[in-house]
Structure formats: structure tokens, C-alpha cells
Design a protein around this motif. Structure first.
Motif, PDB file in Angstrom:
ATOM      1  N   ASN A  53       0.826  -1.205   0.000  1.00 23.66           N
ATOM      2  CA  ASN A  53       0.000   0.000   0.000  1.00 23.66           C
ATOM      3  C   ASN A  53       0.860   1.255   0.000  1.00 23.66           C
ATOM      4  OD1 ASN A  53      -2.688   1.448   0.605  1.00 23.66           O
ATOM      5  ND2 ASN A  53      -1.397   2.103   2.306  1.00 23.66           N
ATOM      6  N   LEU A  54       1.943   1.239   0.782  1.00 25.64           N
ATOM      7  CA  LEU A  54       2.800   2.415   0.904  1.00 25.64           C
ATOM      8  C   LEU A  54       3.550   2.703  -0.393  1.00 25.64           C
ATOM      9  CD1 LEU A  54       3.924   4.559   2.899  1.00 25.64           C
ATOM     10  CD2 LEU A  54       5.765   2.939   3.400  1.00 25.64           C
ATOM     11  N   LYS A  55       4.045   1.652  -1.044  1.00 24.58           N
ATOM     12  CA  LYS A  55       4.918   1.842  -2.205  1.00 24.58           C
ATOM     13  C   LYS A  55       4.204   1.737  -3.550  1.00 24.58           C
ATOM     14  CE  LYS A  55       9.054   0.308   0.229  1.00 24.58           C
ATOM     15  NZ  LYS A  55      10.281  -0.538   0.197  1.00 24.58           N
ATOM     16  N   GLU A  56       3.051   1.061  -3.556  1.00 19.23           N
ATOM     17  CA  GLU A  56       2.368   0.853  -4.841  1.00 19.23           C
ATOM     18  C   GLU A  56       0.951   1.386  -4.876  1.00 19.23           C
ATOM     19  OE1 GLU A  56       2.703  -3.167  -6.214  1.00 19.23           O
ATOM     20  OE2 GLU A  56       4.705  -3.404  -5.374  1.00 19.23           O
ATOM     21  N   GLY A  57       0.448   1.832  -3.733  1.00 22.54           N
ATOM     22  CA  GLY A  57      -0.883   2.400  -3.707  1.00 22.54           C
ATOM     23  C   GLY A  57      -1.941   1.433  -3.218  1.00 22.54           C
ATOM     24  N   PRO A  58      -3.129   1.953  -2.874  1.00 17.86           N
ATOM     25  CA  PRO A  58      -4.197   1.145  -2.291  1.00 17.86           C
ATOM     26  C   PRO A  58      -4.778   0.086  -3.223  1.00 17.86           C
ATOM     27  CG  PRO A  58      -4.962   3.376  -2.741  1.00 17.86           C
ATOM     28  CD  PRO A  58      -3.484   3.380  -2.939  1.00 17.86           C
ATOM     29  N   LYS A  59      -4.744   0.327  -4.540  1.00 22.33           N
ATOM     30  CA  LYS A  59      -5.329  -0.646  -5.470  1.00 22.33           C
ATOM     31  C   LYS A  59      -4.556  -1.962  -5.446  1.00 22.33           C
ATOM     32  CE  LYS A  59      -7.552   2.586  -8.648  1.00 22.33           C
ATOM     33  NZ  LYS A  59      -7.639   3.073 -10.055  1.00 22.33           N
ATOM     34  N   ASN A  60      -3.225  -1.868  -5.533  1.00 27.85           N
ATOM     35  CA  ASN A  60      -2.424  -3.084  -5.486  1.00 27.85           C
ATOM     36  C   ASN A  60      -2.533  -3.764  -4.120  1.00 27.85           C
ATOM     37  OD1 ASN A  60      -1.606  -2.666  -8.091  1.00 27.85           O
ATOM     38  ND2 ASN A  60       0.583  -2.747  -7.668  1.00 27.85           N
ATOM     39  N   ALA A  61      -2.608  -2.955  -3.048  1.00 27.42           N
ATOM     40  CA  ALA A  61      -2.767  -3.513  -1.708  1.00 27.42           C
ATOM     41  C   ALA A  61      -4.100  -4.236  -1.591  1.00 27.42           C
ATOM     42  CB  ALA A  61      -2.667  -2.401  -0.667  1.00 27.42           C
ATOM     43  N   PHE A  62      -5.147  -3.662  -2.193  1.00 30.01           N
ATOM     44  CA  PHE A  62      -6.466  -4.301  -2.165  1.00 30.01           C
ATOM     45  C   PHE A  62      -6.422  -5.677  -2.820  1.00 30.01           C
ATOM     46  CE2 PHE A  62     -10.257  -5.307  -4.680  1.00 30.01           C
ATOM     47  CZ  PHE A  62     -11.205  -5.452  -3.670  1.00 30.01           C
ATOM     48  N   TRP A  63      -5.776  -5.779  -3.984  1.00 31.99           N
ATOM     49  CA  TRP A  63      -5.711  -7.062  -4.673  1.00 31.99           C
ATOM     50  C   TRP A  63      -4.857  -8.064  -3.914  1.00 31.99           C
ATOM     51  CZ3 TRP A  63      -9.009  -8.566  -8.161  1.00 31.99           C
ATOM     52  CH2 TRP A  63      -9.693  -7.608  -8.890  1.00 31.99           C
ATOM     53  N   PHE A  64      -3.806  -7.572  -3.282  1.00 32.95           N
ATOM     54  CA  PHE A  64      -2.970  -8.453  -2.453  1.00 32.95           C
ATOM     55  C   PHE A  64      -3.798  -9.020  -1.291  1.00 32.95           C
ATOM     56  CE2 PHE A  64      -0.411  -9.103   1.329  1.00 32.95           C
ATOM     57  CZ  PHE A  64       0.610  -9.923   0.868  1.00 32.95           C
ATOM     58  N   ILE A  65      -4.531  -8.153  -0.593  1.00 32.84           N
ATOM     59  CA  ILE A  65      -5.342  -8.573   0.546  1.00 32.84           C
ATOM     60  C   ILE A  65      -6.455  -9.514   0.099  1.00 32.84           C
ATOM     61  CG2 ILE A  65      -6.975  -7.741   2.280  1.00 32.84           C
ATOM     62  CD1 ILE A  65      -5.207  -5.224   2.485  1.00 32.84           C
ATOM     63  N   LEU A  66      -7.080  -9.212  -1.052  1.00 32.05           N
ATOM     64  CA  LEU A  66      -8.149 -10.070  -1.563  1.00 32.05           C
ATOM     65  C   LEU A  66      -7.639 -11.491  -1.798  1.00 32.05           C
ATOM     66  CD1 LEU A  66     -11.055 -10.364  -2.548  1.00 32.05           C
ATOM     67  CD2 LEU A  66     -10.266  -9.654  -4.835  1.00 32.05           C
ATOM     68  N   GLY A  67      -6.451 -11.600  -2.402  1.00 27.91           N
ATOM     69  CA  GLY A  67      -5.858 -12.917  -2.618  1.00 27.91           C
ATOM     70  C   GLY A  67      -5.603 -13.644  -1.313  1.00 27.91           C
ATOM     71  N   ALA A  68      -5.108 -12.912  -0.317  1.00 24.81           N
ATOM     72  CA  ALA A  68      -4.835 -13.515   0.995  1.00 24.81           C
ATOM     73  C   ALA A  68      -6.134 -13.961   1.674  1.00 24.81           C
ATOM     74  CB  ALA A  68      -4.093 -12.524   1.882  1.00 24.81           C
ATOM     75  N   LEU A  69      -7.185 -13.127   1.591  1.00 22.56           N
ATOM     76  CA  LEU A  69      -8.447 -13.442   2.249  1.00 22.56           C
ATOM     77  C   LEU A  69      -9.127 -14.665   1.643  1.00 22.56           C
ATOM     78  CD1 LEU A  69      -9.971  -9.879   2.791  1.00 22.56           C
ATOM     79  CD2 LEU A  69      -9.052 -11.415   4.532  1.00 22.56           C
ATOM     80  N   ILE A  70      -8.999 -14.839   0.343  1.00 21.99           N
ATOM     81  CA  ILE A  70      -9.600 -16.015  -0.307  1.00 21.99           C
ATOM     82  C   ILE A  70      -9.000 -17.294   0.259  1.00 21.99           C
ATOM     83  CG2 ILE A  70      -9.731 -17.296  -2.488  1.00 21.99           C
ATOM     84  CD1 ILE A  70     -10.084 -14.596  -3.898  1.00 21.99           C
ATOM     85  N   ILE A  71      -7.670 -17.319   0.400  1.00 19.82           N
ATOM     86  CA  ILE A  71      -7.018 -18.501   0.957  1.00 19.82           C
ATOM     87  C   ILE A  71      -7.368 -18.676   2.433  1.00 19.82           C
ATOM     88  CG2 ILE A  71      -4.800 -19.601   1.420  1.00 19.82           C
ATOM     89  CD1 ILE A  71      -5.628 -19.523  -1.522  1.00 19.82           C
ATOM     90  N   ILE A  72      -7.418 -17.569   3.180  1.00 20.15           N
ATOM     91  CA  ILE A  72      -7.799 -17.645   4.594  1.00 20.15           C
ATOM     92  C   ILE A  72      -9.194 -18.238   4.741  1.00 20.15           C
ATOM     93  CG2 ILE A  72      -8.417 -16.234   6.603  1.00 20.15           C
ATOM     94  CD1 ILE A  72      -6.095 -14.369   5.819  1.00 20.15           C
TER      95      ILE A  72
END
Length: 211
Positions: free
Chosen positions: A32-51
Motif C-alpha cells: 500500500n505504501l509503495k504501490e498504492g491502495p489498489k495493489n494492496a487491495f488485490w494483495f489482501i483479496l488474494g490472501a483473504l480467499i485462501i484464509i
């Protein structure tokens, strides 16, 4: 049973399990800090699906073994040994961890999505953690292994994980500044948690033999 109870317990156990600084939540904050909220959102979405799937699978496994008291007892005895050993290791043996600098290379949303999934897949902790939690809750009649309770519990876990990820993203600077302090005391924190879990497990084992 109140349908909100599994949601609450799922939420609380997820927050407790994910809130310590780790690879997934710290990476989400740095993306989120280095690439912005959009990339952070997709990263978190991928993590949440596996969780979600890890938690759902863990609860289903807990449901299967919960009808076999002998297996539950065996797992509790093994759990007591494992958590007791971990408590001893982290409190008296392990060296204090040091924070390592990580670099984030800007990538596409798709790569961040799959990175989130990959890091979650490599994290095996949620499976035994939620097996233990649901069996323990069930032993105190705080959780029922039925479809509505399972779905609600898993939804609570996803909501709790989402909140933790949001907190890391929103308050990353202050969290990062305190990371050294947390790492210095991480062994004490982990050792205390595993020690408490070991004592709870021992209590359940003793109660089993007394019945």
C-alpha cells in the motif's frame, strides 16, 4: 445458539491470530505504501480467499474428529506437548529476532493478487489454530458444527482478518516504528500465548479423564 456468537468468536480469534507483525500483514502495508491502495487491495483479496478456504477446511476437519472423542483426546495430548514445548522454547531458549528490511518491487494487480494467495498458502498456522479453537469452543458449548454456525464463524474470521489488514495499512507508519519493540518482545508474547493454550489444553485433558 445465537447466530452472532460464531461471528463474534470467528472475528476475535482471527484478530488474535493475525495481529502480531508477520509476513502477510507487513507486506500488505508495504505494498500500500509503495504501490498504492489498489495493489494492496488485490494483495489482501488474494490472501483473504485462501484464509477463507483454510478456515472452512479446518472447521470441517474439526467437525469430523469432534465425533471421535478418542481422536480429540489424542490431538489434545499432542497439542499440549507441542504448545508446551513451544512455550518453553520461546520463553527460555529462542534468541530475540531482528527485523529484516524487505524490498517491494512494483508489479501488476494480478501479480499482487497471486502473491497474496501464495503467502497465505505458505502460512499453515491457521489450519491447526482453527481446528483447536472450534473444538475448544464446542467443548464449552459455545460453537455448534452446523452449516449456519460454520459459515458464520468463517465469515467472522474473514472480517477479523480484513480489519487487521486495514489497521496495518492505515497505521503502518506507527506500527513500523514500534516493530523493533514488538520483535524484541515477540518471544515473550508467543511464549505466553502458547503457554496459556497449553494450560487450557491440559485443563481439558484433566476434565476428560475425570468424567
Amino acid at each position: 445458539m445465537n447466530i452472532m456468537a460464531p461471528l463474534f468468536f470467528g472475528f476475535i480469534t482471527a484478530v488474535i491470530g493475525i495481529i502480531p507483525p508477520g509476513l502477510i500483514n507487513m507486506t500488505a502495508a508495504k505494498v500500500n505504501l509503495k504501490e498504492g491502495p489498489k495493489n494492496a487491495f488485490w494483495f489482501i483479496l488474494g490472501a483473504l480467499i485462501i484464509i477463507f478456504f483454510q478456515t472452512y477446511g479446518a472447521v470441517l476437519f474439526a467437525e469430523i474428529i469432534n465425533v471421535r472423542p478418542d481422536i480429540v483426546l489424542l490431538l489434545r495430548e499432542l497439542g499440549f506437548g507441542v504448545f508446551g514445548a513451544l512455550a518453553i522454547y520461546f520463553l527460555w531458549i529462542a534468541k530475540k529476532p531482528k527485523r529484516k528490511k524487505t524490498t517491494i518491487i512494483k508489479n501488476s494487480k494480478r501479480k499482487r493478487f497471486f502473491l497474496g494467495m501464495l503467502l497465505s498458502v505458505l502460512n499453515f498456522f491457521p489450519i491447526p489454530y482453527y481446528v483447536f479453537v472450534t473444538i475448544t469452543l464446542s467443548s464449552y458449548h459455545l460453537f455448534l458444527f452446523n452449516t449456519s454456525s460454520i459459515v458464520t464463524f468463517v465469515s467472522g474470521v474473514v472480517l477479523g482478518a480484513s480489519l487487521v489488514f486495514y489497521v496495518y495499512i492505515r497505521f503502518f507508519q506507527s506500527i513500523e516504528n514500534k516493530a523493533d519493540y514488538l520483535l524484541k518482545n515477540m518471544n515473550l508474547i508467543i511464549g505466553s500465548i502458547t503457554g496459556i493454550i497449553a494450560l487450557m489444553t491440559l485443563f481439558n485433558i484433566i476434565r476428560w479423564y475425570l468424567h
